[in-house]
Design a protein around this motif. Structure first.
Motif, PDB file in Angstrom:
ATOM      1  N   LYS A   1       7.624   5.034   4.061  1.00  0.00           N
ATOM      2  CA  LYS A   1       7.465   3.380   4.385  1.00  0.00           C
ATOM      3  C   LYS A   1       9.040   2.875   4.532  1.00  0.00           C
ATOM      4  CE  LYS A   1       3.237   3.669   3.024  1.00  0.00           C
ATOM      5  NZ  LYS A   1       2.395   3.552   3.746  1.00  0.00           N
TER       6      LYS A   1
ATOM      7  N   ASN B   1       0.923  -1.185  -0.042  1.00  0.00           N
ATOM      8  CA  ASN B   1       0.019   0.008   0.096  1.00  0.00           C
ATOM      9  C   ASN B   1       0.722   1.245   0.052  1.00  0.00           C
ATOM     10  OD1 ASN B   1      -1.930   1.983   0.204  1.00  0.00           O
ATOM     11  ND2 ASN B   1      -2.879   1.053   2.023  1.00  0.00           N
ATOM     12  N   LEU B   2       1.087   1.898  -1.139  1.00  0.00           N
ATOM     13  CA  LEU B   2       1.670   3.012  -1.192  1.00  0.00           C
ATOM     14  C   LEU B   2       0.673   4.185  -1.650  1.00  0.00           C
ATOM     15  CD1 LEU B   2       4.944   2.559  -3.424  1.00  0.00           C
ATOM     16  CD2 LEU B   2       4.643   2.102  -0.779  1.00  0.00           C
TER      17      LEU B   2
ATOM     18  N   THR C   1      -1.733   2.603  -5.584  1.00  0.00           N
ATOM     19  CA  THR C   1      -1.072   3.985  -5.605  1.00  0.00           C
ATOM     20  C   THR C   1      -2.507   4.876  -5.582  1.00  0.00           C
ATOM     21  OG1 THR C   1      -1.369   3.824  -8.159  1.00  0.00           O
ATOM     22  CG2 THR C   1       0.872   3.553  -7.064  1.00  0.00           C
TER      23      THR C   1
ATOM     24  N   THR D   1       9.899  -2.209   2.674  1.00  0.00           N
ATOM     25  CA  THR D   1       8.656  -2.026   1.882  1.00  0.00           C
ATOM     26  C   THR D   1       8.764  -1.067   0.528  1.00  0.00           C
ATOM     27  OG1 THR D   1       7.456  -1.599   4.016  1.00  0.00           O
ATOM     28  CG2 THR D   1       6.413  -0.924   2.274  1.00  0.00           C
ATOM     29  N   LEU D   2       9.732  -0.175   0.471  1.00  0.00           N
ATOM     30  CA  LEU D   2       9.832   0.607  -0.645  1.00  0.00           C
ATOM     31  C   LEU D   2      10.572  -0.445  -1.800  1.00  0.00           C
ATOM     32  CD1 LEU D   2      11.099   3.922   0.495  1.00  0.00           C
ATOM     33  CD2 LEU D   2       8.818   3.302  -0.321  1.00  0.00           C
TER      34      LEU D   2
ATOM     35  N   PHE E   1      13.518   6.251  -2.917  1.00  0.00           N
ATOM     36  CA  PHE E   1      12.494   5.698  -3.986  1.00  0.00           C
ATOM     37  C   PHE E   1      12.700   6.217  -5.493  1.00  0.00           C
ATOM     38  CE2 PHE E   1       7.830   5.867  -5.200  1.00  0.00           C
ATOM     39  CZ  PHE E   1       7.682   4.566  -5.366  1.00  0.00           C
TER      40      PHE E   1
ATOM     41  N   PHE F   1       2.499   7.996  -5.288  1.00  0.00           N
ATOM     42  CA  PHE F   1       3.022   7.064  -4.489  1.00  0.00           C
ATOM     43  C   PHE F   1       3.403   7.629  -3.025  1.00  0.00           C
ATOM     44  CE2 PHE F   1       4.493   5.997  -8.724  1.00  0.00           C
ATOM     45  CZ  PHE F   1       4.299   4.658  -8.907  1.00  0.00           C
ATOM     46  N   CYS F   2       3.151   6.948  -2.007  1.00  0.00           N
ATOM     47  CA  CYS F   2       3.449   7.362  -0.774  1.00  0.00           C
ATOM     48  C   CYS F   2       4.958   6.729  -0.373  1.00  0.00           C
ATOM     49  CB  CYS F   2       2.670   7.090   0.409  1.00  0.00           C
ATOM     50  SG  CYS F   2       2.960   7.476   2.031  1.00  0.00           S
ATOM     51  N   PHE F   3       5.887   7.527  -0.079  1.00  0.00           N
ATOM     52  CA  PHE F   3       7.412   7.011   0.137  1.00  0.00           C
ATOM     53  C   PHE F   3       7.781   6.846   1.655  1.00  0.00           C
ATOM     54  CE2 PHE F   3       8.070  11.301  -1.250  1.00  0.00           C
ATOM     55  CZ  PHE F   3       8.823  11.849  -0.148  1.00  0.00           C
TER      56      PHE F   3
ATOM     57  N   ALA G   1       8.254  -2.745  -3.273  1.00  0.00           N
ATOM     58  CA  ALA G   1       7.350  -2.293  -4.380  1.00  0.00           C
ATOM     59  C   ALA G   1       8.201  -2.049  -5.560  1.00  0.00           C
ATOM     60  CB  ALA G   1       6.991  -0.752  -3.595  1.00  0.00           C
TER      61      ALA G   1
ATOM     62  N   VAL H   1       0.912  -3.393  -6.202  1.00  0.00           N
ATOM     63  CA  VAL H   1       1.275  -2.029  -5.672  1.00  0.00           C
ATOM     64  C   VAL H   1       0.248  -1.310  -5.797  1.00  0.00           C
ATOM     65  CG1 VAL H   1       2.778  -0.095  -5.885  1.00  0.00           C
ATOM     66  CG2 VAL H   1       3.737  -2.494  -6.384  1.00  0.00           C
TER      67      VAL H   1
END
Length: 378
Positions: free
Chosen positions: A363, A27-28, A341, A367-368, A294, A359-361, A371, A339
């Motif tokens: 993390k 979950n990004l 988004t 996790t990154l 990322f 994208f949410c980084f 992804a 993935v």
């Protein structure tokens, strides 16, 4: 029942997180960290809970936390707010924004928002009978067309909602941008909500420009911010609002009959934790390292990366992969490639599609890495 929001669906954040859970995807999409807050903050929360700081806090918020906010704003922006009359602790920044809108918007009032815009603004305005007048930021740098802004302002304009740094684009607006807005609104009878929840997530030595630095607007502006973002505790839902004393009176009239007060031990714990200014002053470097990590991983893909100057999001154009609309592409990416988004069309009133996803980084590296491995196989 006549719905006040007949065309509103479940938020895109809920929908994409649900889809991610159903498909065991990374979950990004939704903007929350997957790492723990600092142990001292948790220890402080436990301490205040066990010391029986468990009853109602003052309606305006715990004094120590309000004093911290006043001191921080004065140090960073050279503007003084009164801790008794001009600061209120809220149940997250979202409640602060909703309450500010409720306090000033009446039926028929026009509200200008800059799109892509956080999805709270429009429905909150419409719930109180306001009319949203969106202005589209210019892709790919998401700059403001000030000619269009001037054209949108009428005698019915009651409020302008501004978000800096901007979610979802990652754009940081400059001092010149704030001065342009100040000049345009100088003789207009309208208010401003400045959503500044990502104030301490600015990169590449870019400085956050708060509307607190424009003293001429103090009596017409609500500035909202979030300790959830600041302390990696989005689930605690603690934020605040700054406003001139007369404006704050109107805000508190709504606030007291909405949430009244905010979780007491959390307020004490946050105030205690932020006594050490390194716990917020070093956030820029912390998240810039994550952004760089990322983005470096994305550079080997065919995504066209949009520079992220702030927030903990980075966005990219996917046109080299697909002709699908952004919602369909985001859903396919979640289901097939695991993935999740957020499609940018969710941030436009007309579902405008520019083939961009967010994208949410915020993390952990693991996790990154997971992804990025999947994204590099597209």
């Amino acid at each position: 029942m006549n719905s006040k929001l007949p065309h509103l669906e479940t938020t895109i954040f809920t929908a994409m997180s649900k889809l991610a859970n159903e498909n065991q995807a990374i979950n990004l999409a939704q903007g929350f960290p997957d790492f723990d807050p600092h142990s001292s903050l948790i220890e402080s929360l436990n301490y205040y809970s066990y010391q029986n700081y468990n009853q109602y806090a003052p309606m305006i918020g715990v004094e120590k936390l309000r004093n911290f906010i006043v001191a921080k704003v004065e140090k960073l922006h050279q503007t003084v707010y009164h801790p008794e009359n001009e600061v209120t602790i809220t149940n997250g920044a979202s409640q602060a924004i909703f309450t500010a809108i409720a306090a000033v918007i009446e039926k028929g009032d026009e509200v200008i928002i800059f799109e892509p815009a956080y999805d709270l603004y429009k429905p909150a305005v419409e719930m109180f009978g306001g009319i949203v007048k969106p202005i589209r930021l210019t892709y790919p740098n998401y700059t403001i067309d000030y000619t269009k802004l001037k054209e949108l302002i009428t005698d019915k304009t009651k409020l302008v909602i501004f978000n800096n740094p901007n979610n979802p684009s990652g754009k940081i607006f400059t001092k010149d941008d704030l001065i342009q807005i100040e000049t345009i609104l100088k003789d207009k009878n309208c208010y401003i909500i400045s959503d500044e929840v990502y104030e301490h997530m600015t990169f590449d030595q870019k400085e956050h420009q708060s509307f607190a630095r424009i003293p001429s607007l103090k009596d017409r502006i609500f500035i909202t911010a979030s300790f959830g973002k600041l302390c990696h505790v989005t689930g605690w839902k603690v934020g605040y609002v700054l406003a001139g004393a007369e404006l704050m009176k109107e805000f508190r009239k709504v606030h007291q009959f909405n949430v009244f007060s905010v979780h007491t031990p959390s307020q004490y714990a946050i105030a205690n934790y932020l006594d050490d200014e390194h716990n917020y002053q070093e956030l820029n470097d912390f998240f810039q390292q994550k952004r760089d990590y990322f983005v470096n991983g994305l550079s080997t893909t065919r995504f066209e990366i949009i520079p992220s100057e702030g927030t903990y999001f980075v966005s990219a154009n996917y046109k080299n992969y697909s002709d699908l609309n952004d919602r369909a592409f985001a859903e396919e990416l979640t289901i097939k490639n695991k993935v999740a988004t957020i499609p940018f069309s969710a941030f436009y009133h007309d579902k405008f599609d520019e083939n961009v996803i967010r994208f949410c980084f915020a993390k952990q590296e693991e996790t990154l890495d997971a992804a990025l491995e999947r994204l590099n196989k597209l």
